[in-house]
Motif scaffolding. Structure first.
Motif, mmCIF file in Angstrom:
data_model
loop_
_atom_site.group_PDB
_atom_site.id
_atom_site.type_symbol
_atom_site.label_atom_id
_atom_site.label_comp_id
_atom_site.label_asym_id
_atom_site.label_seq_id
_atom_site.Cartn_x
_atom_site.Cartn_y
_atom_site.Cartn_z
ATOM 1 N N PRO A 58 6.483 5.744 -6.679
ATOM 2 C CA PRO A 58 5.438 6.526 -7.350
ATOM 3 C C PRO A 58 5.082 5.930 -8.711
ATOM 4 O O PRO A 58 5.914 5.273 -9.338
ATOM 5 N N ARG A 59 3.859 6.169 -9.100
ATOM 6 C CA ARG A 59 3.432 5.734 -10.430
ATOM 7 C C ARG A 59 2.461 6.763 -10.976
ATOM 8 O O ARG A 59 1.532 7.172 -10.253
ATOM 9 N N PRO A 60 2.641 7.177 -12.228
ATOM 10 C CA PRO A 60 1.724 8.171 -12.788
ATOM 11 C C PRO A 60 0.282 7.697 -12.665
ATOM 12 O O PRO A 60 -0.002 6.522 -12.878
ATOM 13 N N ALA A 63 2.578 2.601 -6.593
ATOM 14 C CA ALA A 63 1.535 3.292 -5.826
ATOM 15 C C ALA A 63 0.146 2.729 -6.123
ATOM 16 O O ALA A 63 -0.701 2.635 -5.229
ATOM 17 N N ASP A 64 -0.097 2.303 -7.364
ATOM 18 C CA ASP A 64 -1.419 1.742 -7.695
ATOM 19 C C ASP A 64 -1.688 0.474 -6.897
ATOM 20 O O ASP A 64 -2.773 0.287 -6.340
ATOM 21 N N ALA A 65 -0.678 -0.383 -6.825
ATOM 22 C CA ALA A 65 -0.839 -1.637 -6.081
ATOM 23 C C ALA A 65 -0.961 -1.360 -4.585
ATOM 24 O O ALA A 65 -1.756 -1.984 -3.883
ATOM 25 N N ASN A 84 -4.101 0.854 -13.560
ATOM 26 C CA ASN A 84 -4.646 0.887 -12.209
ATOM 27 C C ASN A 84 -5.193 -0.455 -11.739
ATOM 28 O O ASN A 84 -5.745 -0.551 -10.664
ATOM 29 N N ASP A 85 -5.016 -1.483 -12.567
ATOM 30 C CA ASP A 85 -5.401 -2.818 -12.095
ATOM 31 C C ASP A 85 -4.641 -3.121 -10.811
ATOM 32 O O ASP A 85 -3.476 -2.805 -10.692
ATOM 33 N N GLN A 86 -5.301 -3.769 -9.906
ATOM 34 C CA GLN A 86 -4.567 -4.233 -8.736
ATOM 35 C C GLN A 86 -4.710 -5.748 -8.679
ATOM 36 O O GLN A 86 -5.270 -6.293 -7.764
ATOM 37 N N GLU A 87 -4.217 -6.376 -9.726
ATOM 38 C CA GLU A 87 -4.588 -7.760 -9.942
ATOM 39 C C GLU A 87 -3.674 -8.766 -9.310
ATOM 40 O O GLU A 87 -4.071 -9.859 -9.012
ATOM 41 N N GLU A 88 -2.425 -8.413 -9.081
ATOM 42 C CA GLU A 88 -1.474 -9.501 -8.901
ATOM 43 C C GLU A 88 -1.262 -9.929 -7.459
ATOM 44 O O GLU A 88 -0.648 -10.921 -7.199
ATOM 45 N N SER A 89 -1.743 -9.144 -6.518
ATOM 46 C CA SER A 89 -1.483 -9.540 -5.148
ATOM 47 C C SER A 89 -2.797 -9.570 -4.381
ATOM 48 O O SER A 89 -3.756 -8.929 -4.755
HETATM 49 MG MG MG Z 1 -0.568 -3.687 -13.141
#
Ligand code: MG
Ligand code: ATP
Length: 210
Positions: free
Chosen positions: A132-134, A107-109, A204-209
């Motif tokens: 889902p992600r906490p 969910a964060d991504a 909550n990083d959204q780094e990879e995509s």
């Molecule tokens: Mg991450």
């Protein structure tokens, strides 16, 4: 006529790959009746910035070890084998056009998806499956990315950041990764040699995509 291959793609920095990644992959495999899930380690993510990533060869090897011998799970090296950052759209367009693609995202991504390069083309080419992600509101995902399908999964409060921190400080993390990945981390001392400043970063990083 044969049905098209249905492929899930779960990308990440995988530093290290942990059991929530694997559980998300299996949840998607089951829910969307996928033929296979590709675990795709990222090359150099353009948004990470805050810390040095573990070298690609080691992240690649941990990913390989995590999926080895698991039916319908594969490692895909097309991003990590390239130099520099990769746009998700370019990755998607590198697949045969008759292959049905599904991006599997926490969910964060997923909440960051509208900031990705050519994101409309991304959702045109691939279905979006969200687990889902906490700490991330799945209701917000439905609003932000209306085309996304949110999968029914118990949220697992596990992140690579927390695994790195546990390993670096000698606390237990053995059952948060697979036995082979645990062995690889321990025998190479991967996270025990980190500098203190390397431990920043959050779930909550959204780094990879992108
Ligand atoms: Mg991450
Ligand atoms: P880091 O803490 O280094 O950012 P991470 O645990 O978030 O690592 P990534 O490699 O950044 O793992 O994430 C890859 C993908 O897996 C992303 O789509 C992310 O949302 C998803 N993901 C990671 N951990 C979880 C989790 N516990 N639950 C659901 N999805 C997750």
């Amino acid at each position: 006529m044969l049905a098209n291959v249905r492929t899930g793609i779960l990308g990440g920095t995988f530093d290290p790959i942990h059991i929530a990644h694997l559980h998300a992959g299996e949840t998607a495999l089951f829910a969307a009746e996928l033929d296979r899930v590709l675990f795709m380690p990222a090359g150099e993510p353009w948004q990470k910035g805050e810390r040095d990533l573990t070298p690609a060869a080691q992240r690649r090897e941990m990913t390989r070890l995590a999926v080895a011998g698991i039916d319908r799970f594969e490692i895909d090296g097309r991003e990590i084998d390239r130099d520099g950052p990769t746009y998700t759209i370019d990755t998607l367009l590198s697949f045969p056009s008759d292959e049905e693609l599904f991006l599997i995202l926490g969910a964060d991504a997923a909440l960051g998806l509208p900031s990705w390069y050519r994101w409309e083309a991304v959702v045109e080419r691939a279905g979006i499956l969200v687990v889902p992600r906490p700490g991330s509101d799945v209701a917000a995902v439905a609003k932000t990315v209306p085309v996304a399908t949110v999968l029914d999964m118990s949220a697992l409060d596990i992140s690579s950041t927390s695994v790195r921190a546990l390993a670096a400080s000698g606390r237990p993390y053995r059952f948060l990764v697979t036995p082979e990945v645990h062995w690889f981390i321990e025998s190479n001392g991967i996270y025990t040699q980190m500098r203190a400043g390397d431990m920043v970063g959050s779930a909550n990083d959204q780094e990879e995509s992108s």
